[in-house]
Design a protein around this motif. Sequence first.
Motif, PDB file in Angstrom:
ATOM      1  N   ASP A  87      24.477   0.959   3.354  1.00  0.00           N
ATOM      2  CA  ASP A  87      25.539   0.305   4.121  1.00  0.00           C
ATOM      3  C   ASP A  87      24.917  -0.869   4.865  1.00  0.00           C
ATOM      4  N   LEU A  88      25.378  -2.083   4.530  1.00  0.00           N
ATOM      5  CA  LEU A  88      24.787  -3.274   5.131  1.00  0.00           C
ATOM      6  C   LEU A  88      25.098  -3.387   6.619  1.00  0.00           C
ATOM      7  N   ASN A  89      26.027  -2.560   7.106  1.00  0.00           N
ATOM      8  CA  ASN A  89      26.367  -2.594   8.536  1.00  0.00           C
ATOM      9  C   ASN A  89      25.490  -1.662   9.360  1.00  0.00           C
ATOM     10  N   THR A  90      24.453  -1.086   8.755  1.00  0.00           N
ATOM     11  CA  THR A  90      23.576  -0.189   9.495  1.00  0.00           C
ATOM     12  C   THR A  90      22.297  -0.901   9.907  1.00  0.00           C
ATOM     13  N   SER A  91      21.665  -0.378  10.932  1.00  0.00           N
ATOM     14  CA  SER A  91      20.384  -0.915  11.400  1.00  0.00           C
ATOM     15  C   SER A  91      19.500   0.250  11.806  1.00  0.00           C
ATOM     16  N   SER A  92      18.201   0.022  11.793  1.00  0.00           N
ATOM     17  CA  SER A  92      17.252   1.078  12.132  1.00  0.00           C
ATOM     18  C   SER A  92      17.297   1.363  13.623  1.00  0.00           C
ATOM     19  N   ALA A  93      17.221   2.645  13.962  1.00  0.00           N
ATOM     20  CA  ALA A  93      17.253   3.050  15.365  1.00  0.00           C
ATOM     21  C   ALA A  93      15.926   3.657  15.801  1.00  0.00           C
ATOM     22  N   VAL A  94      14.896   3.564  14.938  1.00  0.00           N
ATOM     23  CA  VAL A  94      13.601   4.159  15.248  1.00  0.00           C
ATOM     24  C   VAL A  94      12.484   3.142  15.037  1.00  0.00           C
ATOM     25  N   GLU A  95      11.337   3.462  15.613  1.00  0.00           N
ATOM     26  CA  GLU A  95      10.120   2.671  15.408  1.00  0.00           C
ATOM     27  C   GLU A  95       9.029   3.597  14.875  1.00  0.00           C
ATOM     28  N   ILE A  96       8.435   3.203  13.753  1.00  0.00           N
ATOM     29  CA  ILE A  96       7.330   3.990  13.199  1.00  0.00           C
ATOM     30  C   ILE A  96       6.048   3.580  13.921  1.00  0.00           C
ATOM     31  N   ILE A  97       5.453   4.494  14.649  1.00  0.00           N
ATOM     32  CA  ILE A  97       4.263   4.208  15.444  1.00  0.00           C
ATOM     33  C   ILE A  97       2.994   4.348  14.613  1.00  0.00           C
ATOM     34  N   ASP A  98       2.889   5.459  13.883  1.00  0.00           N
ATOM     35  CA  ASP A  98       1.673   5.713  13.114  1.00  0.00           C
ATOM     36  C   ASP A  98       1.991   6.751  12.027  1.00  0.00           C
ATOM     37  N   THR A  99       1.144   6.793  11.017  1.00  0.00           N
ATOM     38  CA  THR A  99       1.305   7.770   9.935  1.00  0.00           C
ATOM     39  C   THR A  99      -0.072   8.228   9.467  1.00  0.00           C
ATOM     40  N   GLN A 100      -0.108   9.397   8.863  1.00  0.00           N
ATOM     41  CA  GLN A 100      -1.357   9.869   8.271  1.00  0.00           C
ATOM     42  C   GLN A 100      -1.053  10.826   7.127  1.00  0.00           C
ATOM     43  N   ILE A 101      -1.817  10.671   6.048  1.00  0.00           N
ATOM     44  CA  ILE A 101      -1.698  11.548   4.887  1.00  0.00           C
ATOM     45  C   ILE A 101      -3.098  12.037   4.518  1.00  0.00           C
ATOM     46  N   GLU A 102      -3.233  13.344   4.305  1.00  0.00           N
ATOM     47  CA  GLU A 102      -4.489  13.918   3.837  1.00  0.00           C
ATOM     48  C   GLU A 102      -4.345  14.245   2.351  1.00  0.00           C
ATOM     49  N   LEU A 103      -5.157  13.590   1.545  1.00  0.00           N
ATOM     50  CA  LEU A 103      -5.088  13.784   0.098  1.00  0.00           C
ATOM     51  C   LEU A 103      -5.817  15.059  -0.314  1.00  0.00           C
ATOM     52  N   LEU A 104      -5.317  15.681  -1.384  1.00  0.00           N
ATOM     53  CA  LEU A 104      -5.973  16.876  -1.913  1.00  0.00           C
ATOM     54  C   LEU A 104      -7.076  16.499  -2.892  1.00  0.00           C
ATOM     55  N   GLY A 105      -6.937  15.372  -3.578  1.00  0.00           N
ATOM     56  CA  GLY A 105      -7.931  14.909  -4.542  1.00  0.00           C
ATOM     57  C   GLY A 105      -8.205  13.428  -4.362  1.00  0.00           C
ATOM     58  N   HIS A 106      -8.604  12.770  -5.454  1.00  0.00           N
ATOM     59  CA  HIS A 106      -8.955  11.352  -5.379  1.00  0.00           C
ATOM     60  C   HIS A 106      -7.772  10.428  -5.654  1.00  0.00           C
ATOM     61  N   ASP A 107      -6.692  10.956  -6.202  1.00  0.00           N
ATOM     62  CA  ASP A 107      -5.530  10.136  -6.514  1.00  0.00           C
ATOM     63  C   ASP A 107      -4.737   9.890  -5.238  1.00  0.00           C
ATOM     64  N   LYS A 108      -4.701   8.650  -4.778  1.00  0.00           N
ATOM     65  CA  LYS A 108      -4.019   8.341  -3.518  1.00  0.00           C
ATOM     66  C   LYS A 108      -2.502   8.409  -3.646  1.00  0.00           C
ATOM     67  N   HIS A 109      -2.013   8.618  -4.867  1.00  0.00           N
ATOM     68  CA  HIS A 109      -0.575   8.787  -5.065  1.00  0.00           C
ATOM     69  C   HIS A 109      -0.261  10.190  -5.569  1.00  0.00           C
ATOM     70  N   GLY A 110      -1.254  11.081  -5.481  1.00  0.00           N
ATOM     71  CA  GLY A 110      -1.102  12.427  -6.026  1.00  0.00           C
ATOM     72  C   GLY A 110      -0.916  13.488  -4.959  1.00  0.00           C
ATOM     73  N   GLN A 111      -1.471  14.672  -5.211  1.00  0.00           N
ATOM     74  CA  GLN A 111      -1.262  15.819  -4.331  1.00  0.00           C
ATOM     75  C   GLN A 111      -1.832  15.579  -2.934  1.00  0.00           C
ATOM     76  N   VAL A 112      -1.167  16.190  -1.930  1.00  0.00           N
ATOM     77  CA  VAL A 112      -1.610  16.062  -0.542  1.00  0.00           C
ATOM     78  C   VAL A 112      -1.771  17.449   0.058  1.00  0.00           C
ATOM     79  N   LYS A 113      -2.559  17.536   1.127  1.00  0.00           N
ATOM     80  CA  LYS A 113      -2.736  18.817   1.825  1.00  0.00           C
ATOM     81  C   LYS A 113      -2.299  18.752   3.280  1.00  0.00           C
TER      82      LYS A 113
END
Length: 614
Positions: free
Chosen positions: A478-504
């Motif tokens: 819906d083009l009449n919507t706007s974001s109401a949040v701010e992303i401060i930080d993120t973190q992902i722990e990978l299970l293997g070497h594939d940065k787009h694969g499984q996570v833990k």
Amino acid sequence: MELCELCQGITLAGLVTKTGYLHRQSFEALQLSANQCDLCNLFLCATLSAFEPKDIVQYLEKYSYQSQIDLKACDGPFFEPGQLERLSTLVIHVETLGIATLSLYTDAAARWIEDCVTNHVECSLVDPSSLPSEILKYRSPLPTRVIDVGSANGSQSPFLYESANQFGTYVTLSHCWGKTPTLTTEAITLQERKNGIELSTLSNTFRDALCITRGLGLRYLWIDALCIIQDSPQDWQRESSRMGEVYRNALFTISATGAEDSHKGCFQKRSAPPLESVKIDCHLDDGTDCKVYLRLPTDHSDTNSFYDDGQAAPLNDRAWCLQERLLSRRVLHYGKEQMFWECHKLSLLEDGSQCEGWSWKKRGFAVMRTCNLEQLSQDQVDQVTGAVYTDWRSTIKRYTARKLTRGTDKLPGLSGVANMIQMFTGDQYLAGLWRKDLPWELIWSASFLAPLARPATYRAPSWSWSSVDGPVEYPVIDLNTSSAVEIIDTQIELLGHDKHGQVKGGWIKISGALVFATGAAENRAESNAAAAIIDAKILNESGHETGSCDFDVEESVPRPVACLLIRLRNGPSPQFRCLILEATGDVPDEYRRIGTGILRTVPAAVEMKTIIIV
């Protein structure tokens, strides 16, 4: 009616000659013969479906420079100009014991491939003008292992070949494994496969793919079951992370679209031709008896053989195969009733019809192959990347509706597509979501197709669609919507070497308005009774209904919930899309996702908080 003497003499060899073959000296002669011959009548019907009778003779005189009517077999739109002009089209269906044979379709496939390689900019890794005309000289990096298919005459057996970073031309196979065991490569059989592979040990699909590759004069074929060491987690993880490159760099992909498992094969027994077909008894070049059926083209505008044999085919129910199809620049589909061609520019049916049924593949993802973001203005960049994110959400909807044998493959099954998007956008990948698009991508919900289930073992953070099993979807933009949040930080722990694969593990630190409420049953009579439900209503502190929510899985209600306002819909009656959360109880201000919702009224005093969602 029986066939006239002229039609009885029609042969396949005559139809495929470059100049075609003379059938009638004039349209008037065709009209007269149509009263006594089924095939002439079919030719007349085909002609009248394209022209008014008064225009036909004028058309013949203008474009053919003569009034005679010739017949020629050709591959749909690849009719060679300057030889004959197309008056009308018929579909040719050739049957040898009801089975489509390799030799009948190799020429069509080769012409489709060469036309695409030399003329379609959208489908090339490099400028087509720099390519030689012969498709055999098209070269790209070979996968770690490929099958050397051996000589076309069978004098040399196929074997598994370790490429050592060589360049070459190769083909990939996309197929359903099925439940019946098939030949694979394991650590103990690796050397045996390198020594040679007996054709008799291969499943029908693998053998057909090998024969197709040989028939097209190509040398290398990649099949996951044979080219990845199946009992080696390290080899599987390494090779699956490269699958995007494997399918993207292949000359084309052979898709066993109509086969439920690897034993069904690419060439299956076809159903009987339509009743309106006209049959001619013929012979192939090798003397094999065959039946040639000619009919009017099928209307593919609605639910039809294209959908039944294409979109609803067995292969298109498997999750892994979606990535294989998306990444492949060219796909040769072998369905139960037809052969299909698909590339980034067009989709064709064996009977010559073009179809836009797979046009979803040609929007934002297609832009990535022809666009350089550094050459665009910021507005253009936003538009292009927005289209890519839209296609990603559409892909997630399709992907999660498909079947996956192992839940741990949820993220690896799309890692190649994710890698392609990351290389294009430079965005951060977060267990199936993109950081720059998080205000949209966080609000996935269960599809109406089936309920979701959360696996017993950890697979992904609760805010990722990969943390659940079952089909998910996103709300319409819906083009009449706007974001109401701010992303401060993120973190992902990978299970293997594939940065787009499984996570833990993983979390998002996000700042926004948090509304504390109660989730209750929709049925007023049950609103005060304990129940396990999916759909619920949201009650404010006074007990008044203020919105609705959809739990990801069945939850017991009534229960306290926290509503994080994600997107605001502006207008006369503003409303918020929100994440429905519950406190983990482990760390202050740490929550897990349990659903999504819509708040139609928000308290005047809303608490703004920075929280962690795990």
